[in-house]
Design an enzyme around this catalytic site. Structure first.
Site, PDB file in Angstrom:
ATOM      1  N   TYR A  85       0.842  -1.205   0.000  1.00  0.00           N
ATOM      2  CA  TYR A  85       0.000   0.000   0.000  1.00  0.00           C
ATOM      3  C   TYR A  85       0.877   1.254   0.000  1.00  0.00           C
ATOM      4  O   TYR A  85       0.539   2.264  -0.625  1.00  0.00           O
ATOM      5  CB  TYR A  85      -0.930  -0.002   1.222  1.00  0.00           C
ATOM      6  N   LYS A 378      11.239  -7.195  22.637  1.00  0.00           N
ATOM      7  CA  LYS A 378      11.582  -8.243  23.601  1.00  0.00           C
ATOM      8  C   LYS A 378      13.009  -8.791  23.403  1.00  0.00           C
ATOM      9  O   LYS A 378      13.748  -8.955  24.367  1.00  0.00           O
ATOM     10  CB  LYS A 378      10.581  -9.392  23.453  1.00  0.00           C
TER      11      LYS A 378
END
Ligand code: XMP
Length: 522
Positions: A85, A378
């Site tokens: 997009y 993380k």
């Protein structure tokens, strides 16, 4: 906090925008994701990106109010990469043409071939010796570009995407129809590496540098005031605590709320590591009687979660009130928790489970937040933990939920069941470690089922608990697949558990993926 070169990812709502950020962070490039509707001229000026990426997204440039970047982004004079997009947006804004699907929609694997012209973005791609001159990519688009904008040329095509790779090499604008960030574009990381290199990033985002900066920032924020930190024993709060302690020493006090729902030996490990090894002032709040008392006779999963969440806040507050002059609360909030996601559905999402956190606590207690991990993913928190000297065995631990063993004990919770569960879980994890599988598995645990079954041991009848073993692979816990242990492993583990843990006479293995299951049983 950061002084690094910054890359801006403008999010148009793709499911995989976070993967772009991870690919960049792996290249030691500092980047942030911001939703398109928050990025305006003033934001761009303030952020001063060294390069910009437009993410993919579910919208169509033809839709009313279609998501668009501010026009000024094209005047910044920095390289821009548009994905899917993002490519359509770039063409639409710069004078190209986008067309509706009509049979050219493409989902899944495709092969792109080079049109021949050299392009710095494609260094290392399309090597005829090693890749047969074409590259596998992942497509997922309805609309497609049908005419490129002035200044652009085509560098790669696929059967359904004649403009698979386009670029204006003078302005350093690049636009691709496929998703280089996903696993199914096997050499997509190379494109990102090329992009950041040509944009002039030096790869200065390292954990050593981050640690020094974070320490300085914490000192500047906190001054000589007191900070409290809720320690759960998990990786995030532990790394936050050690980092803050490095910055301000004894101005930090940790509160470890022991709700009686921890694993075998866990409370002792946390206390000895933080109090004895790191010398961090630590209050061990042993409130297991309170929690288990309130949970007595409760079997509904949401009620359990609400009781534990509510008590946790009360208890934490009780202990925090005893710390003189505490003005700050430290939290191990991570970057994925602070990214504002773009929601196109607009509707509220359903509550699957009420997750346990201490949200709302700072306002209630009048505390300001210290969140030194807010910029990290993380895996970066783990790298920082290693940098701070936390042992590998601790950093690599599987996630453990806030409500602890309560949600691994469907039905009523009793001390007897918890005791059996702790022992069985320890044997199971020991088996996994012995077989060298611990790091291959994202999360593994035992759960005790709310039923007894008949068995025979020696010459006698048994009527004992049944246990479920769970092990999953996952990237972020949002989706998961069950781990394919061998039958030998499962048989050996079931035998060990039944022999070593009194009160269990049957073991099941949970083969459910997520969805449709969840990772925890409740
Ligand atoms: P589910 O069961 O929702 O779990 O598939 C996804 C991941 O989240 C963990 N989990 C929690 N973590 N507080 C936490 O800190 C919670 O209330 C909680 N509930 C589930 C779970 O262990 C898994 O890693």
């Amino acid at each position: 906090m950061t002084q690094h070169d910054r890359l801006l990812i403008i999010d148009f709502g793709s499911q995989v925008t976070q993967l772009i950020a991870r690919r960049l962070r792996e290249l030691n490039v500092y980047c942030e994701i911001h939703p398109f509707n928050r990025v305006d001229d003033a934001f761009l000026k303030d952020f001063a990106p060294k390069a910009v990426i437009f993410s993919g997204g579910p919208a169509s440039v033809f839709a009313e109010g279609a998501p668009m970047p501010p026009e000024s982004v094209f005047d910044l004079g920095v390289p821009i990469l548009g994905i899917c997009y993002g490519q359509q947006v770039m063409m639409h804004c710069l004078g190209g043409k986008v067309e509706r699907g009509h049979g050219t929609a493409e989902f899944g694997r495709a092969f792109v071939t080079h049109t021949g012209a050299p392009l710095d973005l494609l260094d290392g791609w399309f090597d005829p010796e090693t890749h047969g001159g074409r590259e596998q990519v992942w497509m997922s688009h309805g609309d497609h570009v049908s005419a490129i904008a002035p200044g652009f040329a085509v560098y790669g095509t696929s059967p359904n995407a004649p403009f698979a790779i386009t670029a204006d090499p003078v302005r350093h604008f690049y636009a691709v129809q496929f998703h280089p960030e996903v696993h199914h574009t096997p050499r997509g990381a190379q494109l990102y590496a090329n992009f950041v290199r040509l944009a002039g990033f030096t790869g200065d985002w390292t954990m050593g540098a981050y640690r020094d900066e974070a320490v300085r920032a914490i000192r500047a924020q906190v001054g000589d005031r007191q900070v409290i930190c809720g320690l759960s024993g998990g990786v995030d709060s532990s790394v936050a605590a050690v980092l803050i302690h490095e910055a301000i020493g004894d101005q930090l006090t940790c509160v470890f709320v022991d709700h009686g729902l921890l694993r075998l030996g866990e409370a002792d490990q946390v206390v000895s590591m933080f109090r004895d090894h790191y010398n961090i002032p630590l209050i061990h709040a042993d409130e297991s009687d309170l929690f288990l008392g309130k949970l007595d006779g409760v079997s509904d999963p949401e009620t359990k979660r609400k009781i534990i969440g509510g008590l946790f806040i009360d208890v934490f507050q009780k202990y925090a009130d005893q710390i003189d002059g505490a003005e700050f609360l430290a939290q191990g909030t991570l970057y994925p928790d602070v990214i504002e996601s773009v929601s196109f559905s607009g509707g509220p999402s359903v509550t699957i489970k009420s997750h346990h956190n201490v949200g709302g606590l700072p306002e209630k207690m009048g505390l300001k937040l210290v969140e030194p991990l807010r910029e990290l993913f993380k895996d970066e928190v783990r790298a920082l933990g290693r940098e701070l000297g936390l042992p590998d065995s601790f950093i690599g631990r599987h996630p453990f939920p806030g409500p602890g063993l309560a949600i691994r004990c469907p039905g009523e919770i009793t001390r007897e069941k918890l005791d059996i569960l702790r022992k069985a879980d320890a044997v199971y994890i020991d088996q996994i470690r012995k077989h060298g599988l611990y790091d291959e598995i994202w999360q593994a645990f035992a759960a005790i089922l709310p039923m007894r079954t008949v068995g025979v041991m020696g010459d006698g009848r048994t009527y004992d608990f049944a246990l479920a073993l769970r092990a999953v692979t996952s990237v972020d816990g949002m989706t998961a697949d069950y781990y394919p242990f061998t039958h030998d492993f499962l048989g050996e583990t079931a035998t060990r558990i039944i022999n070593e843990v009194q009160g269990v006479n049957r073991v099941f293995y949970d083969c459910t993926s997520k969805p449709p299951g969840t990772i925890e049983l409740e």
